[in-house]
Design a protein around this motif. Structure first.
Motif, PDB file in Angstrom:
ATOM      1  N   LEU A 180     -43.613  -2.853  47.229  1.00 54.38           N
ATOM      2  CA  LEU A 180     -43.314  -1.429  47.345  1.00 54.38           C
ATOM      3  C   LEU A 180     -43.260  -0.839  45.943  1.00 54.38           C
ATOM      4  CD1 LEU A 180     -40.401  -1.364  49.977  1.00 54.38           C
ATOM      5  CD2 LEU A 180     -42.819  -0.839  50.373  1.00 54.38           C
ATOM      6  N   TYR A 181     -43.792   0.395  45.821  1.00 50.49           N
ATOM      7  CA  TYR A 181     -43.650   1.123  44.562  1.00 50.49           C
ATOM      8  C   TYR A 181     -42.918   2.417  44.856  1.00 50.49           C
ATOM      9  CZ  TYR A 181     -44.643   3.813  40.385  1.00 50.49           C
ATOM     10  OH  TYR A 181     -44.518   4.579  39.245  1.00 50.49           O
ATOM     11  N   ASP A 182     -41.854   2.673  44.089  1.00 49.00           N
ATOM     12  CA  ASP A 182     -41.046   3.875  44.264  1.00 49.00           C
ATOM     13  C   ASP A 182     -41.479   4.915  43.235  1.00 49.00           C
ATOM     14  OD1 ASP A 182     -39.122   5.854  44.414  1.00 49.00           O
ATOM     15  OD2 ASP A 182     -37.461   4.444  44.702  1.00 49.00           O
ATOM     16  N   PRO A 183     -42.154   5.994  43.666  1.00 49.17           N
ATOM     17  CA  PRO A 183     -42.603   7.008  42.709  1.00 49.17           C
ATOM     18  C   PRO A 183     -41.458   7.672  41.951  1.00 49.17           C
ATOM     19  CG  PRO A 183     -43.743   7.263  44.811  1.00 49.17           C
ATOM     20  CD  PRO A 183     -42.626   6.301  45.032  1.00 49.17           C
ATOM     21  N   LYS A 184     -40.238   7.674  42.523  1.00 46.56           N
ATOM     22  CA  LYS A 184     -39.109   8.327  41.856  1.00 46.56           C
ATOM     23  C   LYS A 184     -38.562   7.472  40.720  1.00 46.56           C
ATOM     24  CE  LYS A 184     -37.752  10.813  46.054  1.00 46.56           C
ATOM     25  NZ  LYS A 184     -36.670  10.999  47.077  1.00 46.56           N
ATOM     26  N   THR A 185     -38.351   6.204  40.985  1.00 45.97           N
ATOM     27  CA  THR A 185     -37.799   5.322  39.953  1.00 45.97           C
ATOM     28  C   THR A 185     -38.883   4.654  39.115  1.00 45.97           C
ATOM     29  OG1 THR A 185     -37.759   3.378  41.401  1.00 45.97           O
ATOM     30  CG2 THR A 185     -35.846   4.839  41.456  1.00 45.97           C
ATOM     31  N   LYS A 186     -40.150   4.746  39.618  1.00 49.14           N
ATOM     32  CA  LYS A 186     -41.287   4.102  38.945  1.00 49.14           C
ATOM     33  C   LYS A 186     -41.096   2.593  38.835  1.00 49.14           C
ATOM     34  CE  LYS A 186     -42.684   8.209  36.315  1.00 49.14           C
ATOM     35  NZ  LYS A 186     -41.872   9.111  37.118  1.00 49.14           N
ATOM     36  N   GLN A 187     -40.536   2.002  39.896  1.00 45.29           N
ATOM     37  CA  GLN A 187     -40.280   0.567  39.914  1.00 45.29           C
ATOM     38  C   GLN A 187     -40.977  -0.092  41.105  1.00 45.29           C
ATOM     39  OE1 GLN A 187     -38.426  -1.149  37.505  1.00 45.29           O
ATOM     40  NE2 GLN A 187     -38.479   0.842  36.461  1.00 45.29           N
ATOM     41  N   PHE A 188     -41.442  -1.329  40.885  1.00 46.59           N
ATOM     42  CA  PHE A 188     -42.012  -2.148  41.954  1.00 46.59           C
ATOM     43  C   PHE A 188     -40.923  -3.047  42.535  1.00 46.59           C
ATOM     44  CE2 PHE A 188     -45.825  -1.246  39.469  1.00 46.59           C
ATOM     45  CZ  PHE A 188     -46.802  -1.060  40.447  1.00 46.59           C
ATOM     46  N   THR A 189     -41.009  -3.302  43.840  1.00 49.32           N
ATOM     47  CA  THR A 189     -40.230  -4.348  44.487  1.00 49.32           C
ATOM     48  C   THR A 189     -41.229  -5.320  45.105  1.00 49.32           C
ATOM     49  OG1 THR A 189     -38.429  -2.826  45.012  1.00 49.32           O
ATOM     50  CG2 THR A 189     -38.502  -4.908  46.226  1.00 49.32           C
ATOM     51  N   HIS A 190     -41.201  -6.578  44.658  1.00 46.65           N
ATOM     52  CA  HIS A 190     -42.176  -7.567  45.098  1.00 46.65           C
ATOM     53  C   HIS A 190     -41.570  -8.461  46.176  1.00 46.65           C
ATOM     54  CE1 HIS A 190     -44.703  -6.310  41.816  1.00 46.65           C
ATOM     55  NE2 HIS A 190     -43.793  -6.639  40.914  1.00 46.65           N
ATOM     56  N   PHE A 191     -42.361  -8.710  47.219  1.00 46.68           N
ATOM     57  CA  PHE A 191     -41.898  -9.526  48.341  1.00 46.68           C
ATOM     58  C   PHE A 191     -42.633 -10.855  48.441  1.00 46.68           C
ATOM     59  CE2 PHE A 191     -40.700  -5.241  49.228  1.00 46.68           C
ATOM     60  CZ  PHE A 191     -39.508  -5.319  49.915  1.00 46.68           C
ATOM     61  N   GLY A 192     -43.564 -11.120  47.541  1.00 51.56           N
ATOM     62  CA  GLY A 192     -44.336 -12.358  47.626  1.00 51.56           C
ATOM     63  C   GLY A 192     -45.344 -12.293  48.755  1.00 51.56           C
ATOM     64  N   GLN A 193     -45.851 -13.443  49.140  1.00 54.05           N
ATOM     65  CA  GLN A 193     -46.882 -13.494  50.169  1.00 54.05           C
ATOM     66  C   GLN A 193     -46.274 -13.501  51.563  1.00 54.05           C
ATOM     67  OE1 GLN A 193     -50.570 -15.562  49.610  1.00 54.05           O
ATOM     68  NE2 GLN A 193     -49.844 -16.449  47.693  1.00 54.05           N
ATOM     69  N   ALA A 194     -46.900 -12.738  52.463  1.00 54.51           N
ATOM     70  CA  ALA A 194     -46.397 -12.629  53.828  1.00 54.51           C
ATOM     71  C   ALA A 194     -46.853 -13.777  54.710  1.00 54.51           C
ATOM     72  CB  ALA A 194     -46.853 -11.302  54.440  1.00 54.51           C
ATOM     73  N   ALA A 195     -47.919 -14.477  54.338  1.00 60.17           N
ATOM     74  CA  ALA A 195     -48.474 -15.527  55.188  1.00 60.17           C
ATOM     75  C   ALA A 195     -47.546 -16.725  55.277  1.00 60.17           C
ATOM     76  CB  ALA A 195     -49.832 -15.963  54.655  1.00 60.17           C
ATOM     77  N   ALA A 196     -47.597 -17.402  56.438  1.00 62.41           N
ATOM     78  CA  ALA A 196     -46.814 -18.627  56.610  1.00 62.41           C
ATOM     79  C   ALA A 196     -47.320 -19.727  55.688  1.00 62.41           C
ATOM     80  CB  ALA A 196     -46.879 -19.090  58.066  1.00 62.41           C
ATOM     81  N   LYS A 197     -48.641 -19.734  55.463  1.00 62.42           N
ATOM     82  CA  LYS A 197     -49.261 -20.677  54.532  1.00 62.42           C
ATOM     83  C   LYS A 197     -49.874 -19.870  53.394  1.00 62.42           C
ATOM     84  CE  LYS A 197     -50.469 -23.946  58.211  1.00 62.42           C
ATOM     85  NZ  LYS A 197     -51.605 -24.645  58.888  1.00 62.42           N
ATOM     86  N   PRO A 198     -49.084 -19.533  52.388  1.00 63.90           N
ATOM     87  CA  PRO A 198     -49.603 -18.686  51.316  1.00 63.90           C
ATOM     88  C   PRO A 198     -50.799 -19.337  50.619  1.00 63.90           C
ATOM     89  CG  PRO A 198     -47.215 -18.902  51.176  1.00 63.90           C
ATOM     90  CD  PRO A 198     -47.686 -19.915  52.176  1.00 63.90           C
ATOM     91  N   GLY A 199     -51.723 -18.497  50.191  1.00 59.06           N
ATOM     92  CA  GLY A 199     -52.891 -19.012  49.492  1.00 59.06           C
ATOM     93  C   GLY A 199     -53.920 -17.934  49.288  1.00 59.06           C
ATOM     94  N   GLY A 200     -54.985 -18.311  48.561  1.00 59.44           N
ATOM     95  CA  GLY A 200     -56.015 -17.345  48.223  1.00 59.44           C
ATOM     96  C   GLY A 200     -56.859 -16.891  49.379  1.00 59.44           C
ATOM     97  N   GLY A 201     -56.799 -17.604  50.523  1.00 57.88           N
ATOM     98  CA  GLY A 201     -57.610 -17.212  51.667  1.00 57.88           C
ATOM     99  C   GLY A 201     -56.892 -16.316  52.650  1.00 57.88           C
ATOM    100  N   THR A 202     -55.730 -15.761  52.279  1.00 54.90           N
ATOM    101  CA  THR A 202     -54.966 -14.907  53.181  1.00 54.90           C
ATOM    102  C   THR A 202     -55.052 -13.443  52.741  1.00 54.90           C
ATOM    103  OG1 THR A 202     -52.932 -15.230  51.915  1.00 54.90           O
ATOM    104  CG2 THR A 202     -53.375 -16.786  53.693  1.00 54.90           C
TER     105      THR A 202
END
Length: 684
Positions: A180-202
């Motif tokens: 998520l990027y907040d235009p007001k605070t100009k900050q990112f919130t990172h949640f990592g990968q959503a896949a059950a098996k994270p990787g480059g093919g997701t």
């Protein structure tokens, strides 16, 4: 079961080394020591360029917008000053009132502009390689690089959405990262990968967010997942799954799943997905809008000057209110790329085509006259038929045709010149079909070959979400309705757990020789075979007439060809415990492996039988590409010439000359004694 195959007309069978030895009581003649290719004895190739290079300018008009309803319209144009692979993106802003393009000073360190969205008078733009987020302020005409979109592996910003509370919601590709990027605070919130098996093919293929949760449709070669992420705790929960062959989509607070029985709808609320009948779907969320209304003026780009070799793109800007057009230019440096596909037309002209959406070149080898044909396909297959050239490639096994006897048409609408869409019957080049859906999710059309029955045969290769390949054919002429009808071969499971390596047309197109490599398909039952197979396909009977496993344990047949009607020669790789690649000779009639020779190289392209009885090939060997011959009798090799550097080349024999791909221009070999006309001129 003891296999016994009778030449090209053999019944479907599997022949192996063990079976051959058991039948004859003989051992296979083999050269146990690795035989290096003595490239140092080969002289440097002497080459001359034929015709002009293929070119491509990299640019894209982005979505127009403005700060508010009282402000002037603006539109960004993304472009590159360097090569396609340079991670440098530049932008110009179209000022419709002044009728000019102004280059912005900010260079974004990314390969290309991708997904975008106007939110409250600002333009948020995601880029690829790497994934970064930028924002364009149309009032100030400033572009600000906000930084990396994600904290993990995603290389692309695949989705840009907005939540009801004004957050910019970002989804990754080649990695299912979410931020998520907040235009007001100009900050990112990172949640990592959503896949059950994270990787480059997701992929975070679709996503949305409310004030408490983010909903992500994760796509990969595994089953679809609808994932919920808690915006406060970052907790991950899978709400539902669907088979990989289905399609899952999210739009705001509604998810839908199709492709397996009736379509199903789900309401997304309070962190859950509740199935609802279609008539009970909820009202969509009220999301922040773009910040303006109205119809923008038009921007039209003319790529014809680039195709003609000029270094500027012609751009036409419509004045606000319409009625007047003004022409300007955007200086660009056309990029070049090595030609990868090479063929000859019936009238003797040569056709060359790189991958990666570059223009096709049609070249007269006598005087070098060149026609450049821009194409909306990353080409992997090329086949001339009469005055026409058929092209296949990426994405979704896209298949096109260009008629060299007709004037080229352009899709772009220009002042006084309506564009001709690629699906129009009069389009040239013309889009024939997307064959991906017909072929179980194939992404790449490749290896076009002409059959003796007049049909065009094509390999449709699956990747990314699916595995394996399909064999397809179609008539090069449309039916009475003007449609190009394709047929997909039902292999009955013969191709299961295999991927394509090469396909050759044999005996005037009566047979197709298909070389494969082992690729386990987790979406199918069963295990992958221990060895790769070679198949014979009869174009008249439309069935497989032979299946061979020439070298047990070899998981890849890089390429195979027929030295004569009974003798198959090829190279096998992928043996366990680091065993070397093996050149082999296999007797189809006897179903027996006759000779092998271990080598420390692999083929750069298909072996080409020639009138001298030898097979000509090329190999990327150390810091060079080497043209060499193989003697089918004893599998001995003889290097003939080498390039000055390491590059992948392809060979085409025509009219007493040898032409090479692998360079920005088609190259003709000079001073190398040639055996005469090729027996298989359609092979590349």
């Amino acid at each position: 079961m003891h296999p016994f195959c009778i030449g090209l007309a053999a019944l479907l069978c599997t022949a192996s080394l063990a079976a051959g030895q058991a039948a004859t009581g003989e051992s296979v003649r083999a050269e146990d020591a690795v035989q290096p290719l003595a490239f140092h004895t080969a002289p440097l190739l002497k080459l001359e360029a034929v015709g002009q290079p293929s070119v491509k300018a990299w640019y894209r008009a982005l979505t127009p917008g403005r700060a508010d309803d009282r402000s002037p319209w603006k539109q960004l144009v993304w472009f590159k000053k360097d090569s396609r692979t340079a991670q440098k993106s530049w932008f110009a802003v179209a000022d419709f009132e002044a009728g000019v393009l102004r280059e912005l000073p900010t260079m974004v360190p990314a390969l290309e502009a991708w997904e975008s969205r106007w939110v409250e008078g600002k333009y948020y733009l995601g880029t690829n390689l790497p994934a970064r987020l930028t924002v364009f302020d149309p009032a100030a005409e400033t572009l600000t690089d906000l930084g990396p979109c994600f904290s993990d592996k995603s290389a692309t910003c695949y989705r840009v959405e907005v939540s009801p509370d004004g957050m910019i919601v970002l989804g990754g590709g080649t990695g299912s990262d979410v931020s998520l990027y907040d235009p007001k605070t100009k900050q990112f919130t990172h949640f990592g990968q959503a896949a059950a098996k994270p990787g480059g093919g997701t992929y975070a293929y679709y996503l949305s967010a409310d004030e408490k949760h983010i909903y992500v449709a994760v796509r990969s070669s595994d089953p679809w997942e609808l994932v919920r992420l808690d915006r406060t705790t970052k907790e991950r929960k899978v709400l539902l799954t669907a088979p990989a062959q289905c399609h899952m989509a999210i739009s705001g607070n509604v998810a839908e799943v199709s492709g397996q029985g009736p379509k199903k709808w789900y309401t997304l609320a309070d962190g859950e997905a509740v199935e609802r009948p279609a008539e009970q779907r909820p009202k969509p969320w009220r999301l922040p809008g773009p910040g303006f209304g109205g119809t923008p003026p038009r921007l039209a780009m003319d790529p014809a000057p680039i195709a003609a070799g000029e270094d500027a793109l012609a751009v036409h800007l419509e004045s606000p209110g319409g009625g007047e057009w003004r022409r300007t230019t955007l200086p660009l440096r056309p990029d070049t790329s090595a030609i990868s596909q090479l063929a000859v037309m019936e009238d003797g002209r040569l056709v060359g085509l790189p991958n990666a959406y570059f223009a096709m070149v049609v070249v007269d080898p006598k005087d070098g006259r060149t026609e450049r044909v821009p194409l909306s396909v990353s080409a992997y297959g090329l086949l001339p038929v009469g005055s026409k050239v058929f092209i296949a490639g990426y994405p979704s096994a896209r298949t096109m045709v260009f008629d060299t006897a007709r004037p080229m048409t352009w899709e772009e609408d220009l002042p006084g010149r309506p564009g001709v869409k690629e699906t129009d019957p009069q389009a040239n080049p013309k889009l024939l079909r997307f064959l991906g859906q017909d072929t179980g999710g194939a992404h790449i059309g490749m290896m076009l070959r002409r059959g003796a029955d007049g049909n065009i045969y094509m390999v449709a290769r699956r990747h990314r979400y699916f595995y394996g390949f399909a064999l397809v054919w179609f008539n090069p002429e449309p039916n009475e309705k003007g449609e190009f009808v394709s047929h997909v071969f039902d292999d009955g499971g013969a191709f299961n757990h295999l991927q394509i390596s090469a396909m050759q047309s044999l005996d005037g197109g009566r047979q197709m020789l298909i070389s494969t490599q082992v690729q386990h398909n987790k979406q199918l039952p069963g295990e992958a075979p221990a060895s790769a197979s070679v198949f014979l396909f009869d174009t008249a009977q439309k069935k497989l007439t032979g299946k061979y496993e020439p070298l047990p344990g070899g998981t890849k047949i890089a390429a195979a060809t027929l030295a004569d009607s009974d003798t198959m020669v090829g190279i096998a790789e992928g043996f366990r415990k680091g065993a070397p690649a093996t050149l082999f000779r296999y007797n189809l009639r006897a179903g027996k492996l006759e000779r092998t020779r271990h080598v420390n190289w692999t083929l750069g392209s298909t072996l080409l039988p020639q009138s001298d009885g030898k097979l000509w090939g090329n190999v990327l060997y150390g810091n060079f590409s080497v043209i060499f011959t193989v003697d089918p009798k004893d599998l001995s090799t003889r290097p003939l010439a080498r390039t000055e550097d390491a590059r992948t080349i392809g060979m085409l024999f025509h009219d007493g000359s040898l032409y090479l791909s692998g360079y920005p221009r088609i190259m003709r070999v000079v001073g190398l004694p040639l055996p005469g006309a090729a027996k298989t001129p359609e092979a590349r």
